[in-house]
Enzyme design. Structure first.
Site, PDB file in Angstrom:
ATOM      1  N   GLU A  70      -9.209  24.239 -21.202  1.00  0.00           N
ATOM      2  CA  GLU A  70     -10.491  24.930 -21.305  1.00  0.00           C
ATOM      3  C   GLU A  70     -10.377  26.440 -21.164  1.00  0.00           C
ATOM      4  O   GLU A  70     -11.336  27.153 -21.468  1.00  0.00           O
ATOM      5  CB  GLU A  70     -11.453  24.374 -20.255  1.00  0.00           C
ATOM      6  CG  GLU A  70     -11.806  22.913 -20.483  1.00  0.00           C
ATOM      7  CD  GLU A  70     -12.642  22.309 -19.370  1.00  0.00           C
ATOM      8  OE1 GLU A  70     -13.357  21.332 -19.648  1.00  0.00           O
ATOM      9  OE2 GLU A  70     -12.577  22.805 -18.223  1.00  0.00           O
TER      10      GLU A  70
ATOM     11  N   GLY B 269     -19.986  15.885 -21.239  1.00  0.00           N
ATOM     12  CA  GLY B 269     -20.419  14.681 -21.929  1.00  0.00           C
ATOM     13  C   GLY B 269     -21.868  14.819 -22.345  1.00  0.00           C
ATOM     14  O   GLY B 269     -22.721  15.203 -21.542  1.00  0.00           O
TER      15      GLY B 269
ATOM     16  N   MET C 239     -18.391   9.997 -16.571  1.00  0.00           N
ATOM     17  CA  MET C 239     -19.476   9.074 -16.915  1.00  0.00           C
ATOM     18  C   MET C 239     -19.109   8.206 -18.118  1.00  0.00           C
ATOM     19  O   MET C 239     -19.552   8.445 -19.245  1.00  0.00           O
ATOM     20  CB  MET C 239     -20.761   9.855 -17.182  1.00  0.00           C
ATOM     21  CG  MET C 239     -21.238  10.689 -16.001  1.00  0.00           C
ATOM     22  SD  MET C 239     -21.643   9.689 -14.566  1.00  0.00           S
ATOM     23  CE  MET C 239     -23.123   8.889 -15.140  1.00  0.00           C
TER      24      MET C 239
ATOM     25  N   MET D 153     -18.456  18.066 -14.308  1.00  0.00           N
ATOM     26  CA  MET D 153     -17.993  17.899 -12.932  1.00  0.00           C
ATOM     27  C   MET D 153     -17.882  19.186 -12.113  1.00  0.00           C
ATOM     28  O   MET D 153     -17.372  19.137 -10.993  1.00  0.00           O
ATOM     29  CB  MET D 153     -16.642  17.172 -12.934  1.00  0.00           C
ATOM     30  CG  MET D 153     -16.714  15.767 -13.508  1.00  0.00           C
ATOM     31  SD  MET D 153     -15.115  14.910 -13.567  1.00  0.00           S
ATOM     32  CE  MET D 153     -14.731  14.772 -11.818  1.00  0.00           C
ATOM     33  N   GLU D 154     -18.368  20.317 -12.624  1.00  0.00           N
ATOM     34  CA  GLU D 154     -18.239  21.568 -11.872  1.00  0.00           C
ATOM     35  C   GLU D 154     -19.481  22.455 -11.839  1.00  0.00           C
ATOM     36  O   GLU D 154     -19.670  23.232 -10.898  1.00  0.00           O
ATOM     37  CB  GLU D 154     -17.082  22.427 -12.430  1.00  0.00           C
ATOM     38  CG  GLU D 154     -15.711  21.828 -12.321  1.00  0.00           C
ATOM     39  CD  GLU D 154     -15.373  20.903 -13.462  1.00  0.00           C
ATOM     40  OE1 GLU D 154     -14.573  19.982 -13.245  1.00  0.00           O
ATOM     41  OE2 GLU D 154     -15.930  21.075 -14.576  1.00  0.00           O
TER      42      GLU D 154
ATOM     43  N   ASP E 159     -17.447  14.371 -25.607  1.00  0.00           N
ATOM     44  CA  ASP E 159     -17.770  12.944 -25.687  1.00  0.00           C
ATOM     45  C   ASP E 159     -19.274  12.775 -25.516  1.00  0.00           C
ATOM     46  O   ASP E 159     -19.965  13.704 -25.104  1.00  0.00           O
ATOM     47  CB  ASP E 159     -17.014  12.146 -24.615  1.00  0.00           C
ATOM     48  CG  ASP E 159     -17.305  12.670 -23.214  1.00  0.00           C
ATOM     49  OD1 ASP E 159     -18.192  12.105 -22.564  1.00  0.00           O
ATOM     50  OD2 ASP E 159     -16.654  13.639 -22.783  1.00  0.00           O
TER      51      ASP E 159
END
EC number: 3.2.2.9
Length: 231
Positions: free
Chosen positions: A12, A78, A153, A174-175, A198
């Site tokens: 990333e 996601g 997820m 997640m951040e 995704d």
């Protein structure tokens, strides 16, 4: 202007790091900070590590040591909204925790005690990102709520449960909420810009592996456009 850009993983941050001029990298508490020049700005690129604790710790170091004027969190996410596809980009209007539950004490779901229910992205940064998105022809760029939790997820049942909690949710990762909460405490303007690797619950783990690089490219290219427009 001194701008911080945060990504969790090597995939990333790699492309943006390669674009920095006069780049210098140092590691603090296991977190990689790269200083350089891009689009007329002093950019501090942080590879934070995955998850909320890593994001909060590294963002705190970032704000204390490097003192950026604005923070942009980038990377993959996601997709949650029915209109989204892999490769699309989501700009945060608000960020929330999706794995915090203190509702027994009359807090909203996702609200950390002592904090607001959600963390509002800086309106000027969102408006600037909106301006940049008008130039995008090959990918869809939208703005909306992003939610954060320390889990990937891929379970449709968990996805359905989160959808029940947040009606207007566009993406999960997640951040971002940890970054946003630290920026809120330090009163530093922020925005989250994430490209979708995704669609949550739909073979997410397979899609993530296949499309992470594509998501990283889309988010990085969009970040560069924002930096070029930022005055």
């Amino acid at each position: 202007m001194r701008i911080a850009v945060i990504g969790a993983m090597e995939e990333e941050v790699r492309i943006l790091r390669d674009k920095l001029e006069q780049a210098e990298t140092e590691t603090v508490a296991g977190c990689e900070f790269t200083k350089g020049q891009l689009a007329g700005h002093e950019v501090i690129l942080l590879k934070s590590g995955i998850g909320k604790v890593n994001a909060a710790m590294s963002t705190t170091i970032l704000l204390e040591k490097y003192k950026p004027e604005k923070v942009i969190n980038t990377g993959s996410a996601g997709g949650f909204h029915h209109s989204l596809n892999v490769g699309d980009v989501v700009i945060s209007t608000e960020v929330r925790h999706h794995d915090v539950d203190v509702t027994a004490f009359n807090y909203e779901y996702g609200q950390v005690p002592g904090m607001p229910p959600g963390f509002k992205a800086d309106e000027a940064l969102v408006a600037l990102a909106e301006k940049c998105m008008q130039a995008e022809e090959n990918i869809q760029v939208v703005k909306g709520m992003i939610a954060t939790g320390d889990s990937f997820m891929s379970d449709p049942n968990r996805v359905a449960a989160i959808r029940d909690k947040f009606e207007n949710l566009y993406a999960v990762e997640m951040e971002a909420a940890a970054v946003a909460q630290v920026c809120h405490q330090y009163e530093v303007p922020f925005v989250i810009i994430r490209a979708l690797s995704d669609i949550a619950g739909k073979e997410s783990n397979v899609s993530f592996d296949q499309f992470l690089d594509q998501a990283a490219l889309h988010s990085t290219n969009f970040i560069v456009k924002v930096l070029e427009e930022l005055k």
